[in-house]
Design a protein around this motif. Structure first.
Motif, PDB file in Angstrom:
ATOM      1  N   ILE A   1       0.964  -1.216  -0.007  1.00  0.00           N
ATOM      2  CA  ILE A   1      -0.081  -0.139  -0.081  1.00  0.00           C
ATOM      3  C   ILE A   1       0.834   1.190  -0.243  1.00  0.00           C
ATOM      4  O   ILE A   1       1.808   1.289   0.772  1.00  0.00           O
ATOM      5  N   GLY A   2       0.646   2.087  -1.098  1.00  0.00           N
ATOM      6  CA  GLY A   2       1.655   3.168  -1.002  1.00  0.00           C
ATOM      7  C   GLY A   2       0.798   4.356  -0.288  1.00  0.00           C
ATOM      8  O   GLY A   2      -0.420   4.542  -0.548  1.00  0.00           O
ATOM      9  N   ILE A   3       1.645   4.941   0.517  1.00  0.00           N
ATOM     10  CA  ILE A   3       1.134   6.164   1.144  1.00  0.00           C
ATOM     11  C   ILE A   3       2.037   7.449   0.925  1.00  0.00           C
ATOM     12  O   ILE A   3       3.042   7.425   1.175  1.00  0.00           O
ATOM     13  N   VAL A   4       1.309   8.378   0.228  1.00  0.00           N
ATOM     14  CA  VAL A   4       2.145   9.574  -0.421  1.00  0.00           C
ATOM     15  C   VAL A   4       1.860  10.810   0.529  1.00  0.00           C
ATOM     16  O   VAL A   4       0.377  11.425   0.394  1.00  0.00           O
ATOM     17  N   THR A   5       2.426  11.527   1.133  1.00  0.00           N
ATOM     18  CA  THR A   5       2.204  12.864   1.764  1.00  0.00           C
ATOM     19  C   THR A   5       2.590  13.878   0.628  1.00  0.00           C
ATOM     20  O   THR A   5       3.899  13.740   0.153  1.00  0.00           O
ATOM     21  N   VAL A   6       1.845  14.827   0.299  1.00  0.00           N
ATOM     22  CA  VAL A   6       1.878  15.964  -0.493  1.00  0.00           C
ATOM     23  C   VAL A   6       1.985  17.209   0.293  1.00  0.00           C
ATOM     24  O   VAL A   6       1.066  17.592   1.037  1.00  0.00           O
ATOM     25  N   SER A   7       3.325  17.840   0.525  1.00  0.00           N
ATOM     26  CA  SER A   7       3.365  19.146   1.163  1.00  0.00           C
ATOM     27  C   SER A   7       4.665  19.851   1.130  1.00  0.00           C
ATOM     28  O   SER A   7       5.660  18.792   1.103  1.00  0.00           O
ATOM     29  N   ASP A   8       4.808  20.936   0.603  1.00  0.00           N
ATOM     30  CA  ASP A   8       5.739  21.739   0.316  1.00  0.00           C
ATOM     31  C   ASP A   8       6.693  21.722   1.742  1.00  0.00           C
ATOM     32  O   ASP A   8       7.623  21.444   1.865  1.00  0.00           O
ATOM     33  N   ARG A   9       5.828  22.074   2.939  1.00  0.00           N
ATOM     34  CA  ARG A   9       6.464  22.271   4.318  1.00  0.00           C
ATOM     35  C   ARG A   9       6.967  21.091   4.730  1.00  0.00           C
ATOM     36  O   ARG A   9       8.095  21.001   5.461  1.00  0.00           O
ATOM     37  N   ALA A  10       6.231  19.831   4.701  1.00  0.00           N
ATOM     38  CA  ALA A  10       6.556  18.765   5.234  1.00  0.00           C
ATOM     39  C   ALA A  10       8.066  18.530   4.428  1.00  0.00           C
ATOM     40  O   ALA A  10       9.138  17.611   5.206  1.00  0.00           O
ATOM     41  N   PHE A  11       7.984  18.417   3.177  1.00  0.00           N
ATOM     42  CA  PHE A  11       9.030  18.012   2.261  1.00  0.00           C
ATOM     43  C   PHE A  11      10.133  18.738   2.738  1.00  0.00           C
ATOM     44  O   PHE A  11      11.320  18.215   2.758  1.00  0.00           O
ATOM     45  N   ALA A  12      10.103  20.068   3.012  1.00  0.00           N
ATOM     46  CA  ALA A  12      11.116  20.899   3.193  1.00  0.00           C
ATOM     47  C   ALA A  12      11.612  20.693   4.733  1.00  0.00           C
ATOM     48  O   ALA A  12      12.734  21.474   5.121  1.00  0.00           O
ATOM     49  N   GLY A  13      10.716  20.001   5.457  1.00  0.00           N
ATOM     50  CA  GLY A  13      11.352  19.845   6.841  1.00  0.00           C
ATOM     51  C   GLY A  13      10.686  21.083   7.796  1.00  0.00           C
ATOM     52  O   GLY A  13      11.266  20.976   9.235  1.00  0.00           O
ATOM     53  N   VAL A  14       9.922  21.788   7.617  1.00  0.00           N
ATOM     54  CA  VAL A  14       9.666  22.819   8.091  1.00  0.00           C
ATOM     55  C   VAL A  14       8.329  22.366   9.178  1.00  0.00           C
ATOM     56  O   VAL A  14       8.618  23.055  10.249  1.00  0.00           O
ATOM     57  N   TYR A  15       7.746  21.276   9.110  1.00  0.00           N
ATOM     58  CA  TYR A  15       7.151  20.642  10.261  1.00  0.00           C
ATOM     59  C   TYR A  15       6.985  19.266   9.922  1.00  0.00           C
ATOM     60  O   TYR A  15       7.489  18.639   8.669  1.00  0.00           O
ATOM     61  N   ALA A  16       6.624  18.614  10.896  1.00  0.00           N
ATOM     62  CA  ALA A  16       6.513  17.026  10.486  1.00  0.00           C
ATOM     63  C   ALA A  16       5.297  16.427   9.870  1.00  0.00           C
ATOM     64  O   ALA A  16       4.364  17.053  10.140  1.00  0.00           O
ATOM     65  N   ASP A  17       5.597  15.268   9.313  1.00  0.00           N
ATOM     66  CA  ASP A  17       4.494  14.836   8.278  1.00  0.00           C
ATOM     67  C   ASP A  17       3.217  14.054   9.419  1.00  0.00           C
ATOM     68  O   ASP A  17       3.809  13.249  10.084  1.00  0.00           O
ATOM     69  N   GLU A  18       2.235  14.671   9.368  1.00  0.00           N
ATOM     70  CA  GLU A  18       1.278  13.900  10.195  1.00  0.00           C
ATOM     71  C   GLU A  18       0.235  13.129   9.564  1.00  0.00           C
ATOM     72  O   GLU A  18      -0.315  12.258   9.920  1.00  0.00           O
ATOM     73  N   GLY A  19       0.178  13.392   8.217  1.00  0.00           N
ATOM     74  CA  GLY A  19      -0.886  12.731   7.494  1.00  0.00           C
ATOM     75  C   GLY A  19      -0.517  11.270   6.978  1.00  0.00           C
ATOM     76  O   GLY A  19      -1.279  10.384   7.169  1.00  0.00           O
ATOM     77  N   GLY A  20       0.797  11.239   6.561  1.00  0.00           N
ATOM     78  CA  GLY A  20       1.108   9.914   6.102  1.00  0.00           C
ATOM     79  C   GLY A  20       1.178   8.916   7.720  1.00  0.00           C
ATOM     80  O   GLY A  20       0.820   7.682   7.252  1.00  0.00           O
ATOM     81  N   PRO A  21       1.608   9.315   8.703  1.00  0.00           N
ATOM     82  CA  PRO A  21       1.646   8.530   9.688  1.00  0.00           C
ATOM     83  C   PRO A  21       0.080   8.142  10.261  1.00  0.00           C
ATOM     84  O   PRO A  21      -0.215   7.053  10.623  1.00  0.00           O
ATOM     85  N   ALA A  22      -0.815   8.894   9.900  1.00  0.00           N
ATOM     86  CA  ALA A  22      -2.250   8.835  10.487  1.00  0.00           C
ATOM     87  C   ALA A  22      -2.695   7.625   9.485  1.00  0.00           C
ATOM     88  O   ALA A  22      -3.631   6.956   9.819  1.00  0.00           O
ATOM     89  N   ILE A  23      -2.663   7.798   7.817  1.00  0.00           N
ATOM     90  CA  ILE A  23      -2.783   6.764   6.987  1.00  0.00           C
ATOM     91  C   ILE A  23      -2.440   5.384   7.518  1.00  0.00           C
ATOM     92  O   ILE A  23      -2.992   4.492   7.709  1.00  0.00           O
ATOM     93  N   ARG A  24      -1.099   5.367   7.890  1.00  0.00           N
ATOM     94  CA  ARG A  24      -0.401   3.931   8.264  1.00  0.00           C
ATOM     95  C   ARG A  24      -1.144   3.503   9.617  1.00  0.00           C
ATOM     96  O   ARG A  24      -1.379   2.277   9.662  1.00  0.00           O
TER      97      ARG A  24
END
Length: 177
Positions: free
Chosen positions: A7-30
């Motif tokens: 199962i692919g889980i893709v977070t799309v976010s400029d700010r999470a990609f840049a490390g400005v904040y932590a990805d919360e969406g991907g872990p929520a899906i997982r």
């Protein structure tokens, strides 16, 4: 022994990609799938910026090369200029499945009037179901609760691995033979 579903889980976010904040969406899906699925599965995660070509290439990679039967995205589904996940998804789909987006917006509208601004979509690429989810963890769970009963049967129909859900969490619907 059943085949392990990828199962692919893709977070799309400029700010999470840049490390400005932590990805919360991907872990929520997982976490959602860890609770909801009773059959073996493994996550194939990606974090990408809000760039249409990067999103589309990631969806192609997960579908065509990684062999994911299901790819879910989080983020980039609003009306802001950089929100292009539905367009990138449309670029790679072979068969649109508009009922997924319609149902997700319907359940979200019961919670918040701005859900009408959400542009989630879904469709089929080869033997992969791709579903766009919103970016907020609570909205992710609400939307997955709405569409998850249909996902295992959809995967069956596109000849993917059999996904079994934990009926104490969410019951999958399959027509009686």
């Amino acid at each position: 022994m059943s085949k392990t579903a990828r199962i692919g889980i893709v977070t799309v976010s400029d700010r999470a990609f840049a490390g400005v904040y932590a990805d919360e969406g991907g872990p929520a899906i997982r976490d959602y799938f860890a609770r909801a699925l009773a059959s073996p599965w493994e996550a194939v995660t990606r974090l990408v910026p809000d760039e249409r070509s990067r999103i589309a290439e990631t969806l192609r990679e997960l579908s065509d090369r990684e062999g994911c039967c299901l790819v879910v995205t989080t983020g980039g589904t609003g009306p802001a200029p950089r929100d292009v996940t539905p367009e990138a998804t449309g670029d790679v789909l072979e068969k649109p499945m508009p009922g997924f987006g319609e149902l997700m917006r319907q359940v979200s509208l019961a919670k918040v009037p701005t859900a009408i601004l959400s542009r989630q979509t879904a469709g089929i690429r080869g033997r992969t179901l791709i579903v766009n989810l919103p970016g907020r963890p609570r909205a992710i769970a609400e939307c997955l609760d709405a569409v998850m009963p249909a996902i295992p049967y959809c995967i069956d129909l596109i000849e993917g691995p059999r996904l079994e859900t934990d009926p104490a969490v969410i019951a999958a619907f399959r027509p009686k033979a």
